[in-house]
Scaffold this motif. Sequence first.
Motif, PDB file in Angstrom:
ATOM      1  N   PRO A  96      82.744  28.438  21.514  1.00  0.00           N
ATOM      2  CA  PRO A  96      81.844  28.374  21.710  1.00  0.00           C
ATOM      3  C   PRO A  96      80.737  28.061  20.164  1.00  0.00           C
ATOM      4  O   PRO A  96      81.171  28.881  19.499  1.00  0.00           O
ATOM      5  CB  PRO A  96      81.028  29.525  22.457  1.00  0.00           C
TER       6      PRO A  96
ATOM      7  N   ARG B 219      77.564  36.524  21.337  1.00  0.00           N
ATOM      8  CA  ARG B 219      78.153  35.577  22.622  1.00  0.00           C
ATOM      9  C   ARG B 219      77.239  35.627  23.494  1.00  0.00           C
ATOM     10  O   ARG B 219      77.749  35.969  25.050  1.00  0.00           O
ATOM     11  CB  ARG B 219      79.837  35.713  22.625  1.00  0.00           C
ATOM     12  N   GLU B 221      75.704  33.837  25.262  1.00  0.00           N
ATOM     13  CA  GLU B 221      75.892  32.388  25.848  1.00  0.00           C
ATOM     14  C   GLU B 221      77.418  33.196  26.718  1.00  0.00           C
ATOM     15  O   GLU B 221      77.001  32.394  28.475  1.00  0.00           O
ATOM     16  CB  GLU B 221      76.315  31.011  25.825  1.00  0.00           C
ATOM     17  N   ASP B 222      77.684  32.980  26.625  1.00  0.00           N
ATOM     18  CA  ASP B 222      79.636  33.162  27.080  1.00  0.00           C
ATOM     19  C   ASP B 222      79.071  34.388  27.858  1.00  0.00           C
ATOM     20  O   ASP B 222      80.044  34.788  29.828  1.00  0.00           O
ATOM     21  CB  ASP B 222      80.487  33.732  25.810  1.00  0.00           C
ATOM     22  N   ASN B 224      76.398  35.435  29.438  1.00  0.00           N
ATOM     23  CA  ASN B 224      75.628  34.881  30.567  1.00  0.00           C
ATOM     24  C   ASN B 224      76.268  34.603  31.823  1.00  0.00           C
ATOM     25  O   ASN B 224      76.510  34.507  33.430  1.00  0.00           O
ATOM     26  CB  ASN B 224      74.095  34.262  30.208  1.00  0.00           C
ATOM     27  N   LYS B 225      77.297  33.061  30.917  1.00  0.00           N
ATOM     28  CA  LYS B 225      77.846  32.655  32.265  1.00  0.00           C
ATOM     29  C   LYS B 225      79.009  33.511  32.741  1.00  0.00           C
ATOM     30  O   LYS B 225      79.623  33.387  33.612  1.00  0.00           O
ATOM     31  CB  LYS B 225      78.514  31.546  31.056  1.00  0.00           C
ATOM     32  N   ALA B 226      79.670  34.365  31.821  1.00  0.00           N
ATOM     33  CA  ALA B 226      80.426  35.066  32.517  1.00  0.00           C
ATOM     34  C   ALA B 226      80.415  36.362  33.766  1.00  0.00           C
ATOM     35  O   ALA B 226      80.808  35.991  34.498  1.00  0.00           O
ATOM     36  CB  ALA B 226      81.230  36.656  31.670  1.00  0.00           C
ATOM     37  N   THR B 227      78.774  36.428  33.384  1.00  0.00           N
ATOM     38  CA  THR B 227      77.799  37.581  34.054  1.00  0.00           C
ATOM     39  C   THR B 227      77.724  36.694  35.520  1.00  0.00           C
ATOM     40  O   THR B 227      77.239  37.025  36.280  1.00  0.00           O
ATOM     41  CB  THR B 227      76.849  38.340  33.303  1.00  0.00           C
ATOM     42  N   GLY B 228      77.269  35.570  35.457  1.00  0.00           N
ATOM     43  CA  GLY B 228      77.047  35.184  36.410  1.00  0.00           C
ATOM     44  C   GLY B 228      78.262  34.037  37.309  1.00  0.00           C
ATOM     45  O   GLY B 228      78.082  34.375  38.313  1.00  0.00           O
ATOM     46  N   THR B 229      79.498  34.405  37.107  1.00  0.00           N
ATOM     47  CA  THR B 229      80.709  33.602  37.680  1.00  0.00           C
ATOM     48  C   THR B 229      80.873  34.938  39.254  1.00  0.00           C
ATOM     49  O   THR B 229      81.841  34.439  39.656  1.00  0.00           O
ATOM     50  CB  THR B 229      81.542  33.615  37.187  1.00  0.00           C
TER      51      THR B 229
END
Lengths: 108, 457
Positions: A96, B219, B221-222, B224-229
């Motif tokens: 990333p 991180r 962005e990561d 954000n992505k992880a907590t969104g899943t």
Amino acid sequence: MLGCDAWIRGLAPEGMMRNGEQKNARERATLLTAFALAVWWVAVLAPRAEAYIDPSAGGMLVQLILAGTAGVAVLGKLFWGRVKRLFGFTTSESQPPRSDGDPPHDHV
Amino acid sequence: MTTFDAASFRDPSGRLFRHAGSIYRTSSPEALATFIRARDNGLLDALTSAGLLVPSVLVESASEGLSPSEVGAQVIRQPELPLVSYCYEWSFSMLRDAALVTLKALDVCLDKGFVLKDATSFNIIFEGAAPRLVDIHSLEVRREGTLWAGYGQFCRAFLFPLFLLSYKGLDPRPLLLAGLGEIPVGEVNSVIGWRDTFRPGVLVNVAMQQQLERRFAHRAEDVNKATGTISYPLSALRSQVSKLRKVIERLSPPRGDQWTAYVDTHTYDDAGVRMKEGFVGESLEAVHPGVVVDLGTNTGQYARLARRSGARVVAVDVSSACIDSVYLQAKGDTRISPMIADLTKPTPSIGWRLIERKSLLDRVKGDFLLGLALIHHLRITGGIPLAEIVDLLTSLAPSGVIEWVGREDPMVKRLLALRPDVFGDYTEEHFARLLATRCAVRARKPLPGGHRVLYAY
């Protein structure tokens, strides 16, 4: 050591605990525990150079722990990405983008 | 032209301004819809009747004498609370109760499908000794399965300073002042030792949060992505809030200091105390002040006397233990406002352009001043020239009672014992002259012992 036995049973595949195979299971548990500790060290405790702190990341991630199994799994996945990168299992293109500072300066 | 409050610019939901003795909040279309929903589903009533939220009503701008083109057709009106004190002026129990009001309000919100989107201590204002949520735009409809976005801020604004006070005996106020009401997890973690991780609430909320912050802050962005899943069920959030409440309710206050014992150790006898109370009572009776500012309130003996006379009282002291005691005695009383402040280094204005949060002297004004057993500390301990002291005290209120404490008083002798006497201006004659040039002295009363004299002006 009810907790320990449960841990071992949890690690052992179905039916593995029969007929004197407990010794193997114990060795396997020890190995896996050592591996888990190593992963924890690499992922969490090893010092990092980045100084930038995003004030909300820790607060959001702590709640994943509180969210139960699903949250912990997601957290584990985040750590796993870091471990994989550390051991070179992912290419630099798949990493990333870094968000911890200014873009690289062009020294010309 | 509407002048908006200097601190209301962060939240795009709306801005705040004062008009005709009330507080008004403008609202974006989304914020307005949220407010109407909270009103119609009973959330506002539930919060207000529990004393958690200041009454908030939607009104037509035009009928309030406001310009709809400037502030929108409808605005939210709230009563203006007479004094705003900040978290860096609160004692342990005040901070704890403000934290509990935040969590209780959050609980009520969750019952009605809402959540508090942030959790800064500036959302809470003490109406006297009763903390209330004032930031109506903090209420937001909760999207099912989402994490509580205000959790990190709740920790930084409430939980961490309370941990520092209770677990380490460390005064968090300088850190709160420097950090605009928040202490970063890294700072708390560096003070908390490994043994403290066994104390309630520390392992998860400090140690783990700090580790995760360090590892993943870069991180975003990561994260954000992880907590969104994942879906964060309401039951998990309720349990998180309940655990935080239990941890905070179980915290014990830090130990007292020299000032809390002052009432038992001061240098005058019962007859002197009765005479002092009588003189102060008569002076209050003569003026009938609306607001009394009691500087150096100690354990609040005279603040309560002023309160009984019908006044609203601002009780100020340098000692956090004293203010804690005043607060606990006055708890729930909306007419005694305790706050910690040191007059020799009063709370400065801070924040954006240095006007976001106002200084102590911008906020504390009254009709009547009590400056009892104070002046020698300002002159000798604080090193402030006598003329400056009289200037300041008389600028805070047009009338009052100031106690002169002479050089022969045992307390003054003690203050002078280890200092060179560079206080040539510290004489009663000079004090009386300074006071007379600034206001009309109404009465003078020497107290038994002959070293202390009360002046009413």
